[in-house]
Design a protein around this motif. Structure first.
Motif, PDB file in Angstrom:
ATOM      1  N   ASN A 117       0.805  -1.233   0.000  1.00  0.00           N
ATOM      2  CA  ASN A 117       0.000   0.000   0.000  1.00  0.00           C
ATOM      3  C   ASN A 117       0.835   1.280   0.000  1.00  0.00           C
ATOM      4  N   SER A 118       2.029   1.223  -0.568  1.00  0.00           N
ATOM      5  CA  SER A 118       2.794   2.447  -0.785  1.00  0.00           C
ATOM      6  C   SER A 118       2.408   3.051  -2.141  1.00  0.00           C
ATOM      7  N   THR A 119       2.784   4.327  -2.331  1.00  0.00           N
ATOM      8  CA  THR A 119       2.438   4.996  -3.588  1.00  0.00           C
ATOM      9  C   THR A 119       3.640   5.784  -4.104  1.00  0.00           C
ATOM     10  N   ILE A 120       3.950   5.597  -5.362  1.00  0.00           N
ATOM     11  CA  ILE A 120       5.061   6.329  -5.982  1.00  0.00           C
ATOM     12  C   ILE A 120       4.517   7.035  -7.217  1.00  0.00           C
ATOM     13  N   ASP A 121       4.479   8.365  -7.148  1.00  0.00           N
ATOM     14  CA  ASP A 121       3.875   9.147  -8.235  1.00  0.00           C
ATOM     15  C   ASP A 121       4.782   9.227  -9.455  1.00  0.00           C
ATOM     16  N   ARG A 122       4.171   9.234 -10.628  1.00  0.00           N
ATOM     17  CA  ARG A 122       4.902   9.448 -11.870  1.00  0.00           C
ATOM     18  C   ARG A 122       5.356  10.912 -11.940  1.00  0.00           C
ATOM     19  N   ALA A 123       6.384  11.174 -12.697  1.00  0.00           N
ATOM     20  CA  ALA A 123       6.923  12.526 -12.830  1.00  0.00           C
ATOM     21  C   ALA A 123       6.015  13.386 -13.701  1.00  0.00           C
ATOM     22  N   VAL A 124       6.064  14.685 -13.442  1.00  0.00           N
ATOM     23  CA  VAL A 124       5.345  15.601 -14.327  1.00  0.00           C
ATOM     24  C   VAL A 124       6.075  15.683 -15.661  1.00  0.00           C
ATOM     25  N   PHE A 125       7.391  15.837 -15.637  1.00  0.00           N
ATOM     26  CA  PHE A 125       8.253  15.696 -16.811  1.00  0.00           C
ATOM     27  C   PHE A 125       9.275  14.607 -16.468  1.00  0.00           C
ATOM     28  N   LYS A 126       9.764  13.896 -17.448  1.00  0.00           N
ATOM     29  CA  LYS A 126      10.798  12.874 -17.235  1.00  0.00           C
ATOM     30  C   LYS A 126      10.406  11.810 -16.203  1.00  0.00           C
ATOM     31  N   SER A 127      11.251  11.545 -15.175  1.00  0.00           N
ATOM     32  CA  SER A 127      11.037  10.339 -14.366  1.00  0.00           C
ATOM     33  C   SER A 127      11.215  10.557 -12.867  1.00  0.00           C
ATOM     34  N   THR A 128      10.360   9.928 -12.095  1.00  0.00           N
ATOM     35  CA  THR A 128      10.612   9.678 -10.682  1.00  0.00           C
ATOM     36  C   THR A 128      11.520   8.457 -10.646  1.00  0.00           C
ATOM     37  N   ILE A 129      12.604   8.530  -9.869  1.00  0.00           N
ATOM     38  CA  ILE A 129      13.623   7.469  -9.955  1.00  0.00           C
ATOM     39  C   ILE A 129      13.887   6.809  -8.607  1.00  0.00           C
ATOM     40  N   ILE A 130      13.788   5.480  -8.601  1.00  0.00           N
ATOM     41  CA  ILE A 130      14.117   4.664  -7.431  1.00  0.00           C
ATOM     42  C   ILE A 130      15.300   3.800  -7.853  1.00  0.00           C
ATOM     43  N   SER A 131      16.472   4.064  -7.276  1.00  0.00           N
ATOM     44  CA  SER A 131      17.691   3.395  -7.751  1.00  0.00           C
ATOM     45  C   SER A 131      17.847   1.972  -7.200  1.00  0.00           C
ATOM     46  N   ASN A 132      18.860   1.310  -7.687  1.00  0.00           N
ATOM     47  CA  ASN A 132      19.139  -0.079  -7.286  1.00  0.00           C
ATOM     48  C   ASN A 132      19.230  -0.238  -5.769  1.00  0.00           C
ATOM     49  N   GLY A 133      18.718  -1.346  -5.287  1.00  0.00           N
ATOM     50  CA  GLY A 133      18.934  -1.722  -3.890  1.00  0.00           C
ATOM     51  C   GLY A 133      18.088  -0.983  -2.879  1.00  0.00           C
ATOM     52  N   VAL A 134      17.208  -0.089  -3.321  1.00  0.00           N
ATOM     53  CA  VAL A 134      16.370   0.665  -2.371  1.00  0.00           C
ATOM     54  C   VAL A 134      15.391  -0.268  -1.668  1.00  0.00           C
ATOM     55  N   ARG A 135      15.121   0.029  -0.392  1.00  0.00           N
ATOM     56  CA  ARG A 135      14.119  -0.705   0.388  1.00  0.00           C
ATOM     57  C   ARG A 135      13.077   0.295   0.884  1.00  0.00           C
ATOM     58  N   ILE A 136      11.805   0.036   0.540  1.00  0.00           N
ATOM     59  CA  ILE A 136      10.693   0.905   0.945  1.00  0.00           C
ATOM     60  C   ILE A 136       9.681   0.058   1.696  1.00  0.00           C
ATOM     61  N   ASP A 137       9.234   0.553   2.837  1.00  0.00           N
ATOM     62  CA  ASP A 137       8.310  -0.183   3.700  1.00  0.00           C
ATOM     63  C   ASP A 137       6.851   0.102   3.292  1.00  0.00           C
ATOM     64  N   ASN A 138       5.919  -0.189   4.157  1.00  0.00           N
ATOM     65  CA  ASN A 138       4.491  -0.032   3.867  1.00  0.00           C
ATOM     66  C   ASN A 138       4.018   1.422   3.991  1.00  0.00           C
ATOM     67  N   LEU A 139       2.994   1.767   3.230  1.00  0.00           N
ATOM     68  CA  LEU A 139       2.267   3.040   3.371  1.00  0.00           C
ATOM     69  C   LEU A 139       3.168   4.260   3.231  1.00  0.00           C
ATOM     70  N   VAL A 140       4.188   4.124   2.403  1.00  0.00           N
ATOM     71  CA  VAL A 140       5.114   5.227   2.125  1.00  0.00           C
ATOM     72  C   VAL A 140       4.613   6.001   0.901  1.00  0.00           C
ATOM     73  N   HIS A 141       4.736   7.312   0.974  1.00  0.00           N
ATOM     74  CA  HIS A 141       4.287   8.180  -0.125  1.00  0.00           C
ATOM     75  C   HIS A 141       5.491   8.896  -0.742  1.00  0.00           C
ATOM     76  N   ILE A 142       5.709   8.668  -2.021  1.00  0.00           N
ATOM     77  CA  ILE A 142       6.807   9.333  -2.736  1.00  0.00           C
ATOM     78  C   ILE A 142       6.197  10.153  -3.861  1.00  0.00           C
ATOM     79  N   ALA A 143       6.338  11.468  -3.766  1.00  0.00           N
ATOM     80  CA  ALA A 143       5.674  12.355  -4.732  1.00  0.00           C
ATOM     81  C   ALA A 143       6.451  12.432  -6.047  1.00  0.00           C
TER      82      ALA A 143
END
Lengths: 315, 315, 315
Positions: C202-228
């Motif tokens: 149930n986390s959310t990662i928003d798409r970019a307005v231009f280009k890209s939202t970027i999550i690089s290698n090896g990242v760890r994201i837990d539950n209910l996290v919001h990334i704009a």
């Protein structure tokens, strides 16, 4: 259901056979509804109720208006909870008309369409969306994948609801018994969403316990926002990521709430109020167009001053 | 799998062919389980372990009890992570019995029913719900649309789980290598939910790394609540909107947590404790029936006093 | 679309028929893109833009570089919003190639596979997952039930995405008109997720307005996290439960954020920074490897000192 029949279930003595159509608050009840008084602070509303009957402790009997029947009991809130079940809806309707879908609307695979639901023209309802019984959706609205809309909710025109958002789930309501049980208060209301509303992903908007949780025209809600039962959002309100509103709070028009800010329940927030990120609103805000911050909440400039005092304190 | 075989994968020297059935903590391990000691502060538990074997640094060798085999290594937590993969379950079982569904239960379309799962009588499982392998659901339980229940989880009778909630997702666990990699610690436990539990929409309850995350009878959980792995909630606990619990924290019976409040991990909270909205619990609370607020947490009355001092400070 | 055609829609006078391929920021625009200047503080970027044209107020005309055409208007941000619609993608593609699925990949029932999507080998895509048009998923990746991945997003190898998580939903962007309307800024970018990334439920990662939202290698994201939208997470970042990142914030490598911590938008956080639980980052952090806490944020040791001063204040 007659008041007589309800009283029998609640184990209260009452012989009136007046027809009761539902439950409601002291102030909003009409002459066919049952209401209750648990908390002394609402006694001013009791005097003005138009309800057919009221669940009430003996001590407040003198305040019950003439047209209203008093149902005397020791624990009115528990009796209300028991009564709410009598008016609860079916989780799923077994019969009814098939959902009506207007022209130029796309329904993707694996969408559930409930009985007596209706979807306007030029909509897109994406895979995994759940549109429950009696739901009504206007024109030009996009429902993204895996959205769940519970029964009886109403969505307007030109709305966008992003994936995973839940509209109309049960409000958080129950009555505590003396022996530590919680009796569910059935949430028999709904959610009404106006036109031109966009709601982000994985947000939740609870259905009302009575009547409606209301999201007015033009509102913008971000991701992971929680709106509890019976809140009312005025035109053009903006709620950013992870905001939380407790029950029965009213935001007047164009209130803006920053990320992770929150309100307690049963408050009103004046028009054009801005709450900074993390602000925690615990009292009604009457003056419009002001900016607030902090928890407990204070004027935004005062909050900035406080920060500089804390810095000095640390030197 | 024998200890010998495990040791070979971990590149540790050990010739015992004792059968190992799983991993567990120092205190909870039985004589067929493998455990570990990474953090010095748990050395008091080492002395009492009944584990078949323990992953351990050389310096703690003297403390290993007689019946337990010491597997000496430089980085026990990384070895544990590697071992956890050996005991990890299949994401999806390829064979097994079809899900058993008892009488008077409604399964809506587009529901996934895993192998060896079972659903009791008089339940409603709504569209888009995912019921994984080996899941067991009791009687009279309602699973709303788009709920996901991961494998091996157990749900009791008379429960209500609202849309989008996820039960049994992996806990957040990994071991850091010296070169900046994270090795997943497979979460081989499950979630057990008692009877008469209601969980709101879009909440998440992580499966245990070992054994079970436990939600006891009568618990009420609101929307967007996060419960990490190995938490235990006692009977009648109430968690309101957006509460977050870090891993391995125990809430004893009837703990109430206000909106957006949170706890650190590995704590205990005494029975009938109340945490006000936004309260942040960072230490164990031993005395029952007290009310707390703030972050860092303080007695609720002290917190009110602090607010009035801050107000004076600003004048 | 030619600049001439765009200008006509925006009701701006311009006769250039240069081909415009999209919108972008002042600094990132290439010679076929349209950009804008609304906020005076970005005027230093205007001088260096390589954009084909810029939406701009008359007062800044002198700063527009030679190779860039000035599109003069009173409200550049509103014109940008109107222009964004001209470049918006279809919500659902009507034609295109069927999704390509590589060998040894399991696709469970009720999965939606968009046009021109591709899924690598040895993946598991579980029931109710939504894989939109043009999505690309690498090898050995597990997508749990009811995950929604919006169009054009890219997921790497060896990733795990837990139930209910939404990747690529629209960023929260709109321009306010003087009469209280919000004009949507179409989010025409995407999300790119590297290899070996695990994202909770149930986390959310928003798409970019231009280009890209970027999550690089090896990242760890837990539950209910919001990334704009337009955030960038460097290699090995760790975001625990209920963290929130506002738009366009960059976390350099190995940043660790504790539970319920958050950042404002348009910040940078230096490598190996640790933000304690509930920490609120409102300014860029330049010095690497430091530990921070509190809101407003302060050095972790200072925060501990502050707590002890508050304790004294209360005595």
């Amino acid at each position: 259901m007659t008041l007589n029949e309800i009283s029998k279930v609640l184990e209260i003595n009452c012989k009136s056979n007046i027809e009761i159509t539902g439950l409601n608050t002291l102030l909003d009840s009409n002459s066919n509804e049952l209401t209750f008084l648990e908390n002394k602070k609402y006694i001013k509303d009791l005097v003005n109720t138009k309800a057919a009957a009221v669940l009430i402790k003996k001590e407040f009997l003198a305040e019950v208006p003439k047209g209203t029947i008093a149902l005397i009991c020791d624990e009115p809130y528990i009796k209300l909870a028991l009564a709410s079940k009598l008016f609860s809806q079916n989780v799923v309707e077994e019969s009814g008309k098939d959902c009506v879908v207007d022209k130029d609307t796309t329904i993707q695979p694996n969408v559930y369409l409930g009985k007596n639901a209706s979807i306007g023209s030029n909509c897109i309802i994406m895979a995994g969306a759940f549109i429950a019984d009696n739901v009504s959706i206007g024109n030009n609205t996009i429902i993204y994948p895996n959205v769940s809309i519970y029964r009886d909710c109403i969505i307007g025109n030109d709305c966008i609801i992003h994936s995973g958002t839940v509209i109309g789930c049960d409000g958080f309501g129950f009555a505590n018994t003396k022996d530590g049980k919680y009796i569910k208060i059935y949430q028999n209301g709904n959610v009404i969403i106006g036109n031109d509303v966009e709601i982000g992903a994985n947000s939740t908007i609870d259905r009302a316990v009575f009547k409606s949780t209301i999201i007015s025209n033009g509102v913008r809600i971000d991701n992971l926002v929680h709106i509890a039962h019976n809140c009312k959002l005025g035109v053009g309100c903006i709620l950013t990521g992870q905001v939380g509103l407790a029950g029965s709070t009213t935001l007047h028009e164009y209130v803006v709430m920053g990320g992770q800010s929150a309100t307690a329940g049963h408050l009103e927030i004046a028009p054009f109020t801005t709450i900074a990120a993390r602000g925690g609103v615990t009292k009604t805000i009457k003056e419009p167009k002001k900016q607030w911050a902090g928890f407990p909440l204070m004027d935004h400039k005062t909050w900035l001053k406080l920060q500089s005092k804390i810095t000095k304190l640390l030197k």
